[in-house]
Design a protein around this motif. Structure first.
Motif, PDB file in Angstrom:
ATOM      1  N   LEU A 207      61.196  59.476 -58.064  1.00 37.45           N
ATOM      2  CA  LEU A 207      60.783  60.614 -59.573  1.00 37.45           C
ATOM      3  C   LEU A 207      59.613  61.049 -59.862  1.00 37.45           C
ATOM      4  CD1 LEU A 207      62.181  63.351 -60.868  1.00 37.45           C
ATOM      5  CD2 LEU A 207      62.515  61.699 -63.225  1.00 37.45           C
ATOM      6  N   LEU A 208      58.681  59.576 -59.709  1.00 39.18           N
ATOM      7  CA  LEU A 208      57.365  59.739 -60.594  1.00 39.18           C
ATOM      8  C   LEU A 208      56.559  60.261 -59.172  1.00 39.18           C
ATOM      9  CD1 LEU A 208      57.159  56.862 -62.511  1.00 39.18           C
ATOM     10  CD2 LEU A 208      56.582  58.859 -63.378  1.00 39.18           C
ATOM     11  N   SER A 209      57.299  59.877 -58.282  1.00 37.15           N
ATOM     12  CA  SER A 209      56.060  60.376 -57.071  1.00 37.15           C
ATOM     13  C   SER A 209      56.348  61.761 -56.136  1.00 37.15           C
ATOM     14  CB  SER A 209      56.607  59.620 -55.612  1.00 37.15           C
ATOM     15  OG  SER A 209      58.277  60.295 -55.126  1.00 37.15           O
ATOM     16  N   TYR A 392      55.992  63.160 -68.304  1.00 34.55           N
ATOM     17  CA  TYR A 392      55.229  62.244 -66.349  1.00 34.55           C
ATOM     18  C   TYR A 392      55.460  61.374 -66.820  1.00 34.55           C
ATOM     19  CZ  TYR A 392      52.077  60.119 -62.992  1.00 34.55           C
ATOM     20  OH  TYR A 392      51.912  59.372 -62.215  1.00 34.55           O
ATOM     21  N   ASP A 393      54.390  60.904 -67.890  1.00 34.05           N
ATOM     22  CA  ASP A 393      53.618  59.918 -68.472  1.00 34.05           C
ATOM     23  C   ASP A 393      54.374  59.381 -69.839  1.00 34.05           C
ATOM     24  OD1 ASP A 393      50.963  58.447 -69.996  1.00 34.05           O
ATOM     25  OD2 ASP A 393      52.370  59.188 -72.066  1.00 34.05           O
ATOM     26  N   ALA A 394      55.380  60.067 -70.264  1.00 34.48           N
ATOM     27  CA  ALA A 394      56.853  58.881 -70.888  1.00 34.48           C
ATOM     28  C   ALA A 394      57.871  58.361 -69.283  1.00 34.48           C
ATOM     29  CB  ALA A 394      57.659  59.731 -71.954  1.00 34.48           C
ATOM     30  N   ILE A 395      58.077  58.184 -68.807  1.00 35.17           N
ATOM     31  CA  ILE A 395      58.720  57.784 -67.448  1.00 35.17           C
ATOM     32  C   ILE A 395      57.876  56.845 -66.887  1.00 35.17           C
ATOM     33  CG2 ILE A 395      59.685  58.628 -65.282  1.00 35.17           C
ATOM     34  CD1 ILE A 395      60.408  61.033 -66.010  1.00 35.17           C
ATOM     35  N   ASP A 416      64.828  37.048 -75.418  1.00 36.77           N
ATOM     36  CA  ASP A 416      64.845  38.157 -76.538  1.00 36.77           C
ATOM     37  C   ASP A 416      62.878  38.906 -76.341  1.00 36.77           C
ATOM     38  OD1 ASP A 416      63.764  35.543 -77.011  1.00 36.77           O
ATOM     39  OD2 ASP A 416      63.071  35.742 -78.416  1.00 36.77           O
ATOM     40  N   ALA A 417      62.476  38.085 -75.548  1.00 37.80           N
ATOM     41  CA  ALA A 417      60.975  39.118 -74.615  1.00 37.80           C
ATOM     42  C   ALA A 417      61.175  39.717 -74.031  1.00 37.80           C
ATOM     43  CB  ALA A 417      60.184  37.364 -74.555  1.00 37.80           C
ATOM     44  N   LEU A 418      62.362  39.748 -73.182  1.00 38.49           N
ATOM     45  CA  LEU A 418      62.777  40.605 -72.008  1.00 38.49           C
ATOM     46  C   LEU A 418      62.907  42.218 -72.703  1.00 38.49           C
ATOM     47  CD1 LEU A 418      63.728  38.438 -68.876  1.00 38.49           C
ATOM     48  CD2 LEU A 418      61.528  38.763 -69.112  1.00 38.49           C
ATOM     49  N   LEU A 419      63.991  41.291 -74.120  1.00 34.25           N
ATOM     50  CA  LEU A 419      64.446  43.122 -74.082  1.00 34.25           C
ATOM     51  C   LEU A 419      63.906  43.579 -75.226  1.00 34.25           C
ATOM     52  CD1 LEU A 419      68.077  43.911 -74.217  1.00 34.25           C
ATOM     53  CD2 LEU A 419      66.858  41.838 -73.620  1.00 34.25           C
ATOM     54  N   THR A 420      62.449  43.063 -75.832  1.00 36.89           N
ATOM     55  CA  THR A 420      60.774  44.092 -75.978  1.00 36.89           C
ATOM     56  C   THR A 420      60.523  44.729 -74.653  1.00 36.89           C
ATOM     57  OG1 THR A 420      60.613  41.933 -77.435  1.00 36.89           O
ATOM     58  CG2 THR A 420      58.897  43.923 -77.308  1.00 36.89           C
ATOM     59  N   ASP A 421      60.828  44.219 -73.969  1.00 34.19           N
ATOM     60  CA  ASP A 421      60.646  44.992 -72.486  1.00 34.19           C
ATOM     61  C   ASP A 421      61.471  46.664 -72.224  1.00 34.19           C
ATOM     62  OD1 ASP A 421      57.695  44.196 -71.912  1.00 34.19           O
ATOM     63  OD2 ASP A 421      58.752  43.156 -70.847  1.00 34.19           O
ATOM     64  N   LEU A 422      62.690  45.998 -72.256  1.00 32.83           N
ATOM     65  CA  LEU A 422      63.606  47.033 -72.141  1.00 32.83           C
ATOM     66  C   LEU A 422      63.954  47.885 -73.077  1.00 32.83           C
ATOM     67  CD1 LEU A 422      66.523  45.420 -70.470  1.00 32.83           C
ATOM     68  CD2 LEU A 422      64.567  46.396 -69.255  1.00 32.83           C
ATOM     69  N   GLU A 423      63.394  47.729 -74.904  1.00 33.34           N
ATOM     70  CA  GLU A 423      62.957  48.812 -75.644  1.00 33.34           C
ATOM     71  C   GLU A 423      62.156  49.029 -75.619  1.00 33.34           C
ATOM     72  OE1 GLU A 423      63.866  46.439 -79.107  1.00 33.34           O
ATOM     73  OE2 GLU A 423      66.057  45.192 -79.047  1.00 33.34           O
ATOM     74  N   GLU A 424      61.562  49.600 -74.667  1.00 37.37           N
ATOM     75  CA  GLU A 424      59.747  50.228 -75.011  1.00 37.37           C
ATOM     76  C   GLU A 424      60.421  51.101 -74.330  1.00 37.37           C
ATOM     77  OE1 GLU A 424      55.909  49.697 -73.429  1.00 37.37           O
ATOM     78  OE2 GLU A 424      56.490  47.822 -74.455  1.00 37.37           O
ATOM     79  N   ALA A 425      61.095  50.556 -72.713  1.00 37.63           N
ATOM     80  CA  ALA A 425      61.129  51.291 -72.140  1.00 37.63           C
ATOM     81  C   ALA A 425      62.217  52.691 -72.224  1.00 37.63           C
ATOM     82  CB  ALA A 425      61.908  51.130 -70.285  1.00 37.63           C
ATOM     83  N   GLU A 431      61.579  60.335 -75.167  1.00 36.67           N
ATOM     84  CA  GLU A 431      61.073  61.493 -75.758  1.00 36.67           C
ATOM     85  C   GLU A 431      61.612  62.169 -74.801  1.00 36.67           C
ATOM     86  OE1 GLU A 431      57.027  59.652 -75.754  1.00 36.67           O
ATOM     87  OE2 GLU A 431      57.237  57.579 -77.014  1.00 36.67           O
ATOM     88  N   VAL A 432      61.973  61.628 -73.293  1.00 36.93           N
ATOM     89  CA  VAL A 432      62.158  62.524 -71.660  1.00 36.93           C
ATOM     90  C   VAL A 432      63.037  63.518 -72.779  1.00 36.93           C
ATOM     91  CG1 VAL A 432      62.338  63.925 -70.028  1.00 36.93           C
ATOM     92  CG2 VAL A 432      60.576  61.354 -70.605  1.00 36.93           C
ATOM     93  N   THR A 433      64.524  62.657 -72.928  1.00 36.90           N
ATOM     94  CA  THR A 433      65.666  62.888 -73.162  1.00 36.90           C
ATOM     95  C   THR A 433      65.489  63.709 -74.833  1.00 36.90           C
ATOM     96  OG1 THR A 433      66.584  61.164 -73.963  1.00 36.90           O
ATOM     97  CG2 THR A 433      66.417  61.051 -71.666  1.00 36.90           C
ATOM     98  N   GLY A 434      64.892  63.482 -75.662  1.00 40.50           N
ATOM     99  CA  GLY A 434      64.698  63.910 -76.947  1.00 40.50           C
ATOM    100  C   GLY A 434      65.843  62.890 -77.711  1.00 40.50           C
ATOM    101  N   ALA A 435      66.432  61.571 -77.117  1.00 39.62           N
ATOM    102  CA  ALA A 435      66.893  60.828 -77.743  1.00 39.62           C
ATOM    103  C   ALA A 435      66.652  60.373 -79.293  1.00 39.62           C
ATOM    104  CB  ALA A 435      67.914  59.674 -76.972  1.00 39.62           C
TER     105      ALA A 435
END
Length: 453
Positions: A207-209, A392-395, A416-425, A431-435
């Motif tokens: 999608l970014l491409s 684009y920036d958010a995705i 728990d460290a990895l979930l921090t990345d996923l929660e950031e994602a 920010e895109v979907t409005g959630a």
């Protein structure tokens, strides 16, 4: 309870039809003070989504138009609220007088994009759909309109849903195991989600491409016209524009500052920039123009190199050619073909060389096909092309956070460290979907809109 807002939802120019739009609790009662039905019944009693005939009065009570009105009861309306549209003749004077009467009757002026903002807040549109509305309004080509229409229909939201749902599943599973250790919940093993994460990360990358193609759809192709003085650069711009946009004379150096014009060539839009002729000059103003020409060529998506094909090439031609060859894309024009041809296409180091006569347009017939070859993207214009820089920036941030998580998995980091990345994602995608969109981001999004939409 929402206050009734009102605005003219059509343009400010004279037109056959003009529309006054209201939305909010009590909009039928307010509109009924200005619009009286011919049958004497009140507007609030009108059948849902049925046009009724009546007269429009100004704030002094004078009849200013014979028109139609439609009352749509929420939630089955664009905004999700009760709405009224008064469809009258498109006289700016009538619309202005009608709007003033509505304000006197109790409505307040709508803000920029407030109708669409209310549609988003009431769940009638996802944020991606709401943002696509203004892209559809501003579309200048059929491809841009088709892509925006697809996004208004929910195409982008559907593309993002699988990745967001996966992240939701992973995070909820982790926290369920953590918060309810005594419950019969399957053990959390992030590795079991590795294949799904890779699949969704690849989908985000794809999608970014599409964004570079999306920028062309949304903004057009930045095309700089370069060449030495008096080779026909301004004539080429005028020919493509279809009118005399730039001054053309036999005096070298006539163009000293950049002249811009947006033109359609085939299915694509070019943002043409006619630049000062490339040459050495002692004229301070012209020298500044030449320097600006070089800077413009360096920033352009496309450089159109023009030379006088009826005369031998000079060092000034070669300097302009060097500028064009440094560009991502370039097309050469051997102008003044009507005067005979001294320079051959093979003499120019370009993949695309067109002998033309800018005065009458001969030789430009193949330009649309060349531009399609250079700039037509592979993604269909059905809403699957990413055009919005904010999205684009958010995705991109979501994609990078997912990559960080997958790299952490390979390094053996704790869940728990990895979930921090996923929660950031998740937050970035929200920010895109409005959630998870914040109020300040929402306000900034709808600032792009015009009043009445």
């Amino acid at each position: 309870m929402s206050h009734t807002i009102a605005a003219v939802s059509t343009g400010s120019q004279v037109s056959a039809i003009g529309i006054l739009r209201l939305s909010g609790d009590g909009c039928a009662e307010i509109a009924g003070k200005v619009f009286q039905r011919n049958n004497g019944a009140s507007l609030s009693e009108a059948p849902d989504r049925k046009l009724v005939l009546g007269v429009l009065r100004d704030r002094e009570g004078r009849v200013i138009d014979q028109c139609l009105a439609v009352y749509t009861r929420g939630p089955h309306s664009y905004t999700g609220e009760d709405t009224v549209e008064i469809q009258c003749h498109g006289s700016p004077a009538v619309l202005s007088a009608g709007l003033e009467a509505l304000f006197t009757a109790g409505a307040r002026p709508a803000g920029r994009g407030e109708f669409t903002k209310r549609a988003f807040l009431h769940g009638q549109l996802a944020l991606t759909q709401a943002e696509a509305v203004i892209d559809l309004i501003e579309a200048e080509t059929a491809d841009a309109a088709a892509n925006a229409a697809g996004q208004v229909g929910g195409s982008l939201q559907k593309q993002l849903a699988p990745a967001y749902d996966l992240l939701t599943d992973i995070c909820s599973h982790f926290h369920a195991v953590l918060d309810y250790p005594d419950e019969d919940i399957a053990d959390f093993r992030l590795a079991e989600y590795a294949d799904a994460l890779r699949t969704q990360a690849k989908a985000l990358y794809n999608l970014l491409s599409t964004f570079s193609q999306g920028q062309i759809l949304r903004q057009g192709i930045a095309a700089a016209i370069v060449g030495k003085p008096n080779v026909g650069k301004s004539s080429l711009l005028n020919r493509l524009a279809g009118f005399d946009r730039a001054i053309v004379t036999d005096i070298p150096g006539t163009t000293r500052d950049m002249v811009e014009e947006s033109v359609r060539v085939g299915s694509l839009r070019l943002r043409l920039m006619d630049t000062a002729g490339i040459r050495e000059t002692s004229d301070t103003v012209e020298a500044l123009g030449v320097e600006r020409s070089k800077e413009t060529a360096q920033r352009a998506d496309l450089v159109l190199f023009v030379c006088d094909g009826s005369r031998p090439l000079t060092d000034e031609d070669r300097e302009a050619m060097d500028l064009a060859q440094d560009a991502p894309n370039a097309i050469a024009f051997l102008n003044k073909a009507d005067l005979g041809q001294v320079v051959e296409p093979a003499d120019l180091p370009f993949d695309w060389v067109l002998p033309i006569c800018a005065k009458d347009g001969s030789g430009l017939e193949s330009l649309p096909e060349i531009l399609e070859t250079l700039f037509a993207g592979s993604a269909p214009c059905d809403g699957s092309i990413l055009t919005n820089p904010r999205q684009y920036d958010a995705i991109r941030r979501a994609y990078e956070a997912m990559l960080s998580c997958m790299q952490g998995m390979k390094l053996g980091q704790t869940p728990d460290a990895l979930l921090t990345d996923l929660e950031e994602a998740m937050s970035a995608m929200g920010e895109v979907t409005g959630a998870t969109v914040r109020e300040d981001i929402t306000a900034r999004i709808f600032e792009r809109f015009c009043v009445g939409k």
